[in-house]
Design a protein around this motif. Structure first.
Motif, PDB file in Angstrom:
ATOM      1  N   GLU A   1       0.826  -1.201   0.000  1.00  0.00           N
ATOM      2  CA  GLU A   1       0.000   0.000   0.000  1.00  0.00           C
ATOM      3  C   GLU A   1       0.862   1.254   0.000  1.00  0.00           C
ATOM      4  O   GLU A   1       1.991   1.245   0.491  1.00  0.00           O
TER       5      GLU A   1
ATOM      6  N   SER B   1      -3.230   3.664  -2.787  1.00  0.00           N
ATOM      7  CA  SER B   1      -2.939   2.749  -3.883  1.00  0.00           C
ATOM      8  C   SER B   1      -2.379   1.454  -3.313  1.00  0.00           C
ATOM      9  O   SER B   1      -1.755   1.456  -2.253  1.00  0.00           O
ATOM     10  N   CYS B   2      -2.583   0.389  -4.036  1.00  0.00           N
ATOM     11  CA  CYS B   2      -2.039  -0.904  -3.632  1.00  0.00           C
ATOM     12  C   CYS B   2      -1.561  -1.624  -4.883  1.00  0.00           C
ATOM     13  O   CYS B   2      -2.319  -1.799  -5.834  1.00  0.00           O
ATOM     14  N   THR B   3      -0.294  -2.036  -4.844  1.00  0.00           N
ATOM     15  CA  THR B   3       0.293  -2.773  -5.954  1.00  0.00           C
ATOM     16  C   THR B   3       0.410  -4.234  -5.573  1.00  0.00           C
ATOM     17  O   THR B   3       0.943  -4.564  -4.509  1.00  0.00           O
TER      18      THR B   3
ATOM     19  N   SER C   1       1.958  -7.931  -6.494  1.00  0.00           N
ATOM     20  CA  SER C   1       3.056  -8.526  -7.245  1.00  0.00           C
ATOM     21  C   SER C   1       3.230  -9.979  -6.842  1.00  0.00           C
ATOM     22  O   SER C   1       2.741 -10.402  -5.792  1.00  0.00           O
TER      23      SER C   1
ATOM     24  N   ARG D   1     -10.020  -0.309  -9.672  1.00  0.00           N
ATOM     25  CA  ARG D   1      -8.882  -1.177  -9.928  1.00  0.00           C
ATOM     26  C   ARG D   1      -8.414  -1.028 -11.360  1.00  0.00           C
ATOM     27  O   ARG D   1      -9.181  -0.645 -12.253  1.00  0.00           O
TER      28      ARG D   1
ATOM     29  N   ARG E   1      -2.343  -3.108 -14.493  1.00  0.00           N
ATOM     30  CA  ARG E   1      -1.233  -2.726 -13.620  1.00  0.00           C
ATOM     31  C   ARG E   1      -1.241  -3.485 -12.303  1.00  0.00           C
ATOM     32  O   ARG E   1      -0.405  -3.217 -11.429  1.00  0.00           O
ATOM     33  N   ASN E   2      -2.188  -4.396 -12.122  1.00  0.00           N
ATOM     34  CA  ASN E   2      -2.317  -5.123 -10.856  1.00  0.00           C
ATOM     35  C   ASN E   2      -2.427  -4.150  -9.676  1.00  0.00           C
ATOM     36  O   ASN E   2      -1.723  -4.299  -8.671  1.00  0.00           O
ATOM     37  N   MET E   3      -3.293  -3.177  -9.819  1.00  0.00           N
ATOM     38  CA  MET E   3      -3.420  -2.177  -8.768  1.00  0.00           C
ATOM     39  C   MET E   3      -4.882  -1.977  -8.368  1.00  0.00           C
ATOM     40  O   MET E   3      -5.794  -2.159  -9.173  1.00  0.00           O
TER      41      MET E   3
ATOM     42  N   TYR F   1      -7.238   0.929  -5.944  1.00  0.00           N
ATOM     43  CA  TYR F   1      -7.185   2.268  -5.373  1.00  0.00           C
ATOM     44  C   TYR F   1      -8.363   2.486  -4.423  1.00  0.00           C
ATOM     45  O   TYR F   1      -9.416   1.860  -4.564  1.00  0.00           O
TER      46      TYR F   1
ATOM     47  N   CYS G   1      -4.709  -3.339   2.271  1.00  0.00           N
ATOM     48  CA  CYS G   1      -5.163  -3.849   0.978  1.00  0.00           C
ATOM     49  C   CYS G   1      -5.323  -5.360   1.085  1.00  0.00           C
ATOM     50  O   CYS G   1      -4.529  -6.026   1.772  1.00  0.00           O
TER      51      CYS G   1
END
Length: 117
Positions: A5, A20-22, A24, A71, A75-77, A79, A95
């Motif tokens: 996050e 935001s949250c990425t 991976s 989402r 980008r695999n994100m 919000y 997240c």
């Protein structure tokens, strides 16, 4: 598998923040994504979630009409746009990723949001 996050911070009441949250370490395009929060001395609570295609969204009553989840699967994100923030929104925001709601399979480390009055 990792969720990270960002975007937390200190804001005055009435202000806005965008978390935001990425994701991976895997493809989350078929996962439901969401947000929880935990305030000091309180239990962790559900805030919002969004289906893998983005067509279904759910919100806690306490944030409905003020927060918006979205989402970007490319980008695999995920919000969380937070508007009209209140001091009671102060918490660590997490997240989450879920293969099947309401179970949560993955959690992020959290980002602090502090709203001053």
């Amino acid at each position: 598998v990792q969720l990270v996050e960002s975007g937390g911070g200190l804001v005055q009441a009435g202000g806005s923040l965008r978390l935001s949250c990425t994701a991976s370490g895997g493809s989350f395009s078929t996962f439901a994504l969401g947000w929880f929060r935990q305030a000091p001395g309180k239990e962790r609570e559900f805030i919002a979630d969004i289906s893998w295609k983005g067509g279904q969204k759910h919100y806690a009553d306490s944030v409905k009409s003020r927060f918006t989840i979205s989402r970007d699967n490319a980008r695999n994100m995920v919000y969380l746009q937070m508007n009209n923030l209140k001091p009671e929104d102060t918490a660590v925001y997490y997240c989450t990723a879920s293969e099947r709601l309401p179970d949560v399979d993955y959690w992020g480390q959290g980002t602090q949001v502090t709203v001053s009055s």
